[in-house]
Design a protein around this motif. Structure first.
Motif, mmCIF file in Angstrom:
data_model
loop_
_atom_site.group_PDB
_atom_site.id
_atom_site.type_symbol
_atom_site.label_atom_id
_atom_site.label_comp_id
_atom_site.label_asym_id
_atom_site.label_seq_id
_atom_site.Cartn_x
_atom_site.Cartn_y
_atom_site.Cartn_z
ATOM 1 N N SER A 303 0.915 -0.975 -0.063
ATOM 2 C CA SER A 303 -0.241 -0.013 0.267
ATOM 3 C C SER A 303 0.879 1.099 0.072
ATOM 4 O O SER A 303 2.397 0.659 1.326
ATOM 5 C CB SER A 303 -0.783 -0.138 1.539
ATOM 6 N N GLU A 304 0.626 1.974 -0.142
ATOM 7 C CA GLU A 304 1.034 3.720 -0.732
ATOM 8 C C GLU A 304 -0.528 4.631 0.331
ATOM 9 O O GLU A 304 -1.106 4.696 -0.853
ATOM 10 C CB GLU A 304 1.706 3.931 -1.998
ATOM 11 N N ALA A 305 0.392 6.003 0.412
ATOM 12 C CA ALA A 305 -0.638 6.530 1.466
ATOM 13 C C ALA A 305 -0.202 7.983 1.858
ATOM 14 O O ALA A 305 0.935 7.426 2.657
ATOM 15 C CB ALA A 305 -1.637 6.083 2.038
ATOM 16 N N TYR A 306 -0.613 8.429 1.823
ATOM 17 C CA TYR A 306 0.412 10.049 2.997
ATOM 18 C C TYR A 306 -0.736 11.218 3.277
ATOM 19 O O TYR A 306 -1.114 11.132 1.584
ATOM 20 C CB TYR A 306 1.784 10.856 2.080
ATOM 21 N N PRO A 307 -1.116 11.141 4.262
ATOM 22 C CA PRO A 307 -0.196 11.097 5.131
ATOM 23 C C PRO A 307 -0.120 9.614 5.822
ATOM 24 O O PRO A 307 -0.905 8.790 5.309
ATOM 25 C CB PRO A 307 -1.345 12.278 6.345
ATOM 26 N N ARG A 308 0.432 9.479 6.208
ATOM 27 C CA ARG A 308 0.904 7.695 7.102
ATOM 28 C C ARG A 308 -0.512 6.893 7.002
ATOM 29 O O ARG A 308 -2.306 7.628 7.656
ATOM 30 C CB ARG A 308 1.081 7.473 8.080
ATOM 31 N N SER A 309 -1.149 6.093 7.181
ATOM 32 C CA SER A 309 -2.071 5.426 6.804
ATOM 33 C C SER A 309 -2.183 4.274 7.980
ATOM 34 O O SER A 309 -1.280 3.844 7.965
ATOM 35 C CB SER A 309 -2.716 4.652 5.447
ATOM 36 N N ILE A 310 -3.659 3.523 8.073
ATOM 37 C CA ILE A 310 -3.692 2.068 9.228
ATOM 38 C C ILE A 310 -3.966 0.963 8.340
ATOM 39 O O ILE A 310 -4.848 1.209 7.498
ATOM 40 C CB ILE A 310 -5.223 2.861 9.519
ATOM 41 N N SER A 329 1.833 -8.548 9.741
ATOM 42 C CA SER A 329 2.700 -7.472 10.601
ATOM 43 C C SER A 329 2.541 -6.418 9.536
ATOM 44 O O SER A 329 2.290 -6.485 8.071
ATOM 45 C CB SER A 329 3.659 -8.482 9.553
ATOM 46 N N ILE A 330 3.526 -5.546 9.651
ATOM 47 C CA ILE A 330 3.520 -4.536 8.500
ATOM 48 C C ILE A 330 5.065 -4.037 8.426
ATOM 49 O O ILE A 330 5.704 -4.006 9.614
ATOM 50 C CB ILE A 330 2.640 -3.123 9.387
ATOM 51 N N LYS A 331 5.524 -4.084 7.533
ATOM 52 C CA LYS A 331 6.691 -3.623 7.516
ATOM 53 C C LYS A 331 6.479 -1.662 6.512
ATOM 54 O O LYS A 331 5.691 -1.897 5.172
ATOM 55 C CB LYS A 331 7.264 -4.365 6.136
ATOM 56 N N GLU A 332 7.242 -0.802 6.948
ATOM 57 C CA GLU A 332 7.237 0.209 5.632
ATOM 58 C C GLU A 332 8.674 0.491 5.414
ATOM 59 O O GLU A 332 9.556 0.701 5.214
ATOM 60 C CB GLU A 332 7.256 1.496 6.993
ATOM 61 N N ILE A 333 8.325 0.723 3.566
ATOM 62 C CA ILE A 333 9.583 0.651 3.345
ATOM 63 C C ILE A 333 9.939 2.082 2.903
ATOM 64 O O ILE A 333 11.615 2.364 3.394
ATOM 65 C CB ILE A 333 8.897 0.356 1.637
ATOM 66 N N ASN A 334 9.329 3.037 2.879
ATOM 67 C CA ASN A 334 9.602 4.450 3.067
ATOM 68 C C ASN A 334 8.725 4.899 3.826
ATOM 69 O O ASN A 334 8.051 4.826 4.517
ATOM 70 C CB ASN A 334 9.937 4.906 1.915
ATOM 71 N N SER A 335 8.232 6.710 3.521
ATOM 72 C CA SER A 335 7.172 7.668 4.529
ATOM 73 C C SER A 335 6.125 7.558 3.971
ATOM 74 O O SER A 335 5.436 7.090 4.811
ATOM 75 C CB SER A 335 7.883 8.699 4.361
ATOM 76 N N MET A 340 2.301 -5.221 3.758
ATOM 77 C CA MET A 340 1.584 -5.718 4.237
ATOM 78 C C MET A 340 1.205 -6.813 4.190
ATOM 79 O O MET A 340 1.006 -7.704 3.198
ATOM 80 C CB MET A 340 -0.238 -5.668 4.631
ATOM 81 N N LYS A 341 1.355 -7.895 5.654
ATOM 82 C CA LYS A 341 1.703 -9.538 5.348
ATOM 83 C C LYS A 341 0.907 -10.491 6.151
ATOM 84 O O LYS A 341 0.763 -9.300 7.586
ATOM 85 C CB LYS A 341 2.976 -10.116 5.524
ATOM 86 N N LEU A 342 0.131 -11.163 6.353
ATOM 87 C CA LEU A 342 -0.795 -11.814 7.359
ATOM 88 C C LEU A 342 -0.923 -13.496 7.261
ATOM 89 O O LEU A 342 -0.315 -13.461 5.784
ATOM 90 C CB LEU A 342 -2.015 -11.926 6.611
ATOM 91 N N ILE A 434 6.219 -2.366 -11.353
ATOM 92 C CA ILE A 434 5.601 -3.466 -10.846
ATOM 93 C C ILE A 434 6.175 -3.330 -8.966
ATOM 94 O O ILE A 434 5.850 -3.589 -8.159
ATOM 95 C CB ILE A 434 6.492 -4.749 -11.249
ATOM 96 N N ASP A 435 6.962 -2.553 -9.077
ATOM 97 C CA ASP A 435 7.923 -2.812 -7.564
ATOM 98 C C ASP A 435 6.342 -0.847 -6.949
ATOM 99 O O ASP A 435 7.397 -0.296 -5.825
ATOM 100 C CB ASP A 435 9.445 -2.745 -7.845
ATOM 101 N N GLY A 436 6.085 -0.396 -7.828
ATOM 102 C CA GLY A 436 5.213 1.118 -7.601
ATOM 103 C C GLY A 436 5.893 1.876 -7.631
ATOM 104 O O GLY A 436 6.086 3.235 -7.243
#
Length: 499
Positions: A303-310, A329-335, A340-342, A434-436
């Motif tokens: 996912s990509e969003a700013y301001p930071r998302s829930i 689990s949630i891993k932040e790649i950048n700002s 997201m993984k389940l 593909i990598d966004g």
């Protein structure tokens, strides 16, 4: 004319010997014709003018010779006097001094004798020092007499206002002086106004960052991204006080450095943070996943969003939380980018179905679906130990609209493993890899323009006008020649008339 002269001589001689000479002469003159009388008068007038002309010519020649002799004597006396006067031993060196340092101007004078030395500010006509006394009320200035012939002016804590021409002067007649230039350089300084501060903009708008700096010489300004990251495509005017980006997107988000330099260390910079707001967007690699009973399975959303998302996972309208069976689990790649993984640890019949990854921020909400279906067990599967796998089957192109939970998908026949695009929000026409990421122009370079210093020099010369006598002599010479020409003309005229 000879006859006229002889007759006059005879008449004069007769008048001297004759007792009645006066009356006889008058009688004789009375008996002469009028034309002859006029000729006699013209003759004697011509003789008188010739004599006057020759006298004037002789006077002019004498005056010319006397003037040349006087000039030679004056030049000799001037040379003798100039040799005994003070002289400057060397020129004043021009200086370039950074602000806050000390400036030292030196004036070397030979054979000063009893004359006085003074330092002056040329542009303001201000007397700074006389001999070893400081006249100005500037406490930063001092004067010193070194080695008997050097007069040293020192200016401490130099300010930019001290820049200009300085004169060393000796009170001879006429005055003798020489000048030197003091150049004060100032390191660059970035001004708070109108330099831009941190900016928050919506994706797709146009952005202009500004940077203003002072200094001497005038600083040059360049823009760079923090961490030496390349400037994204769409940016212009990287080497000027303004930096513009048209149709800004999330890849432009980050810190930008305004760097000012003019060759005087140190260079300075200011950090401007560019923040780009945009609603959430989800990208799913595998939307249809098969799994066997008892298998360990991991589902993934980006996912990509700013301001930071829930970010959270749901199944059957129920939020999935951390437990023995599920591990989100949630891993932040950048700002603005999150993975997201389940993880489903031990799949059972109830675990098959549709899972949703949900992303929300202040600008909107979106979600993505992954369907987990059952793969029947086979002998090969039964004999092999359970394994944790992430099954990659097909990739879908998902069509979404923000602010809604609906997902629009094409028929399954349209699914292809080569389909890596997702259209997530509003009417955006951006093409994502593909990598966004978005293709970016990375061919910008950093150029630093040096500054150079120019030094001016001036000289003053005194000129003496000595043309007065020569003009007077030339005038007298012309007058004499005019008289000679006039007399010659009259003689010729009289001769013609006598004939």
């Amino acid at each position: 004319m000879v006859q006229n002269c002889t007759e006059l001589h005879r008449i004069a001689h007769t008048s001297e010997n004759d007792s009645g000479g006066g009356n006889a002469t008058m009688a004789r003159m009375t008996t002469m014709p009028p034309q002859r009388v006029r000729m006699e008068f013209l003759h004697w007038s011509t003789i008188a003018l010739v004599i006057v002309a020759y006298v004037l010519n002789a006077t002019h020649i004498f005056a010319t010779a006397q003037g040349e002799q006087d000039d030679a004597i004056e030049e000799t006396n001037s040379y003798i006097l100039d040799k005994d006067l003070p002289k400057f031993g060397e020129p004043i060196q021009n200086l370039t001094v950074p602000v806050g340092r000390e400036a030292v101007l030196t004036c070397v004078i030979n054979n000063l004798q009893t004359y006085k030395v003074a330092w002056l500010r040329v542009d303001t006509q201000t007397i700074l020092t006389i001999q070893t006394h400081v006249i100005t009320k500037n406490h930063r200035m001092t004067i010193a007499h070194v080695e008997g012939r050097a007069w040293v002016l020192r200016i401490r804590d130099v300010k930019e206002s001290d820049k200009g021409w300085y004169m060393c002067q000796v009170n001879t007649d006429p005055m003798r002086n020489q000048i030197g230039y003091l150049n004060v350089v100032v390191p660059p300084n970035i001004l708070d106004y109108p330099t831009s501060t941190d900016m928050v903009v919506r994706e797709g708008s146009n952005v202009t960052l500004k940077c203003a700096a002072s200094g001497s010489p005038t600083p040059s300004i360049i823009w760079r991204r923090e961490g030496n990251e390349p400037i994204s495509a769409g940016a212009t005017s990287l080497n000027s006080s303004t930096f513009s980006i048209s149709r800004v997107n999330r890849l432009h988000m980050g810190a930008y450095l305004c760097i000012a330099s003019n060759g005087i260390p140190p260079s300075v910079s200011k950090r401007v943070m560019l923040i780009v707001h945009f609603p959430p967007m989800i990208w799913i690699q595998d939307q249809l996943v098969g799994a066997a009973l008892g298998q360990r399975l991991t589902l993934e959303c980006q996912s990509e969003a700013y301001p930071r998302s829930i970010n959270y996972w749901m199944k059957n309208d129920t939020i999935i939380t951390q437990g023995k069976h599920f591990e989100p689990s949630i891993k932040e790649i950048n700002s603005y980018k999150v993975v997201m993984k389940l993880t489903i640890k031990d799949i059972n019949i109830a675990d098959f179905g549709t899972y949703k990854c949900v992303v929300k921020n202040s600008l909107g909400e979106t979600d993505g679906s992954i369907k987990v279906y059952h793969i029947p067990s086979t002998t090969t599967i039964a004999t092999s130990p359970p394994a944790t796998t992430t099954v990659a089957t097909t990739t879908e192109t998902v069509f979404r609209k923000n602010y809604k939970n609906k997902i629009y998908r094409p028929p399954l026949d349209d699914y292809s493993s080569s389909s890596n695009k997702i259209i997530g929000i509003e009417d955006s026409s951006e093409t994502w890899n593909i990598d966004g990421t978005i293709e970016k122009d990375r061919d910008h370079r950093y150029r630093d323009n040096g500054a150079s210093f120019t030094e001016d020099q001036r000289e003053k010369e005194a000129f003496v006008d000595t043309e007065g006598n020569s003009r007077a002599c030339s005038h007298g010479w012309s007058t004499g020649y005019i008289l000679l020409v006039a007399v010659s003309f009259m003689i010729i005229l009289s001769v013609i008339r006598c004939r």
